[in-house]
Motif scaffolding. Structure first.
Motif, PDB file in Angstrom:
ATOM      1  N   LEU A   9       0.829  -1.208   0.000  1.00  0.00           N
ATOM      2  CA  LEU A   9       0.000   0.000   0.000  1.00  0.00           C
ATOM      3  C   LEU A   9       0.866   1.262   0.000  1.00  0.00           C
ATOM      4  N   GLY A  10       1.929   1.248   0.788  1.00  0.00           N
ATOM      5  CA  GLY A  10       2.854   2.386   0.813  1.00  0.00           C
ATOM      6  C   GLY A  10       3.533   2.583  -0.526  1.00  0.00           C
ATOM      7  N   SER A  11       3.950   1.492  -1.125  1.00  0.00           N
ATOM      8  CA  SER A  11       4.594   1.558  -2.435  1.00  0.00           C
ATOM      9  C   SER A  11       3.616   2.073  -3.497  1.00  0.00           C
ATOM     10  N   GLY A  12       2.385   1.603  -3.427  1.00  0.00           N
ATOM     11  CA  GLY A  12       1.373   2.059  -4.379  1.00  0.00           C
ATOM     12  C   GLY A  12       1.062   3.536  -4.220  1.00  0.00           C
ATOM     13  N   ALA A  13       0.951   4.003  -2.971  1.00  0.00           N
ATOM     14  CA  ALA A  13       0.673   5.422  -2.717  1.00  0.00           C
ATOM     15  C   ALA A  13       1.822   6.298  -3.217  1.00  0.00           C
ATOM     16  N   LEU A  14       3.040   5.858  -3.004  1.00  0.00           N
ATOM     17  CA  LEU A  14       4.208   6.602  -3.486  1.00  0.00           C
ATOM     18  C   LEU A  14       4.234   6.650  -5.015  1.00  0.00           C
ATOM     19  N   THR A  15       3.885   5.569  -5.655  1.00  0.00           N
ATOM     20  CA  THR A  15       3.838   5.516  -7.112  1.00  0.00           C
ATOM     21  C   THR A  15       2.789   6.481  -7.666  1.00  0.00           C
ATOM     22  N   VAL A  16       1.629   6.509  -7.036  1.00  0.00           N
ATOM     23  CA  VAL A  16       0.564   7.415  -7.479  1.00  0.00           C
ATOM     24  C   VAL A  16       1.012   8.864  -7.289  1.00  0.00           C
ATOM     25  N   LEU A  17       1.608   9.196  -6.149  1.00  0.00           N
ATOM     26  CA  LEU A  17       2.075  10.558  -5.891  1.00  0.00           C
ATOM     27  C   LEU A  17       3.139  10.979  -6.907  1.00  0.00           C
ATOM     28  N   CYS A  18       4.082  10.109  -7.185  1.00  0.00           N
ATOM     29  CA  CYS A  18       5.117  10.418  -8.179  1.00  0.00           C
ATOM     30  C   CYS A  18       4.515  10.604  -9.571  1.00  0.00           C
ATOM     31  N   SER A  19       3.521   9.818  -9.917  1.00  0.00           N
ATOM     32  CA  SER A  19       2.865   9.947 -11.219  1.00  0.00           C
ATOM     33  C   SER A  19       2.133  11.284 -11.333  1.00  0.00           C
TER      34      SER A  19
END
Length: 71
Positions: A9-19
């Motif tokens: 979940l943390g990795s996914g949230a970071l990916t969305v923020l970077c995108s």
């Protein structure tokens, strides 16, 4: 198992923020003034361009625009 899910979940949230940030930067790097493009091609009035900049927050700093974009 909980650790794995939290990590994903943390990795996914970071990916969305970077995108989202990458998308903002790409839009800002595009040539031309967004307010002028929104005002139209037929010699837009400077008052109209100023009103568009104010309405969409284009008169603020890039950092303030990013915060508004993230919201």
């Amino acid at each position: 198992m909980k650790k794995f899910v939290a990590k994903r979940l943390g990795s996914g949230a970071l990916t969305v923020l970077c995108s989202i940030i990458f998308n903002f930067v790409i839009i800002r790097l595009a040539p031309g003034d967004p307010a002028t493009l929104l005002a139209g091609k037929d010699n837009p009035n400077p008052a109209t361009i100023a009103a568009i900049r104010t309405r969409y927050g284009l008169d603020k700093s890039i950092f303030e625009q990013l915060i508004a974009y993230l919201q």
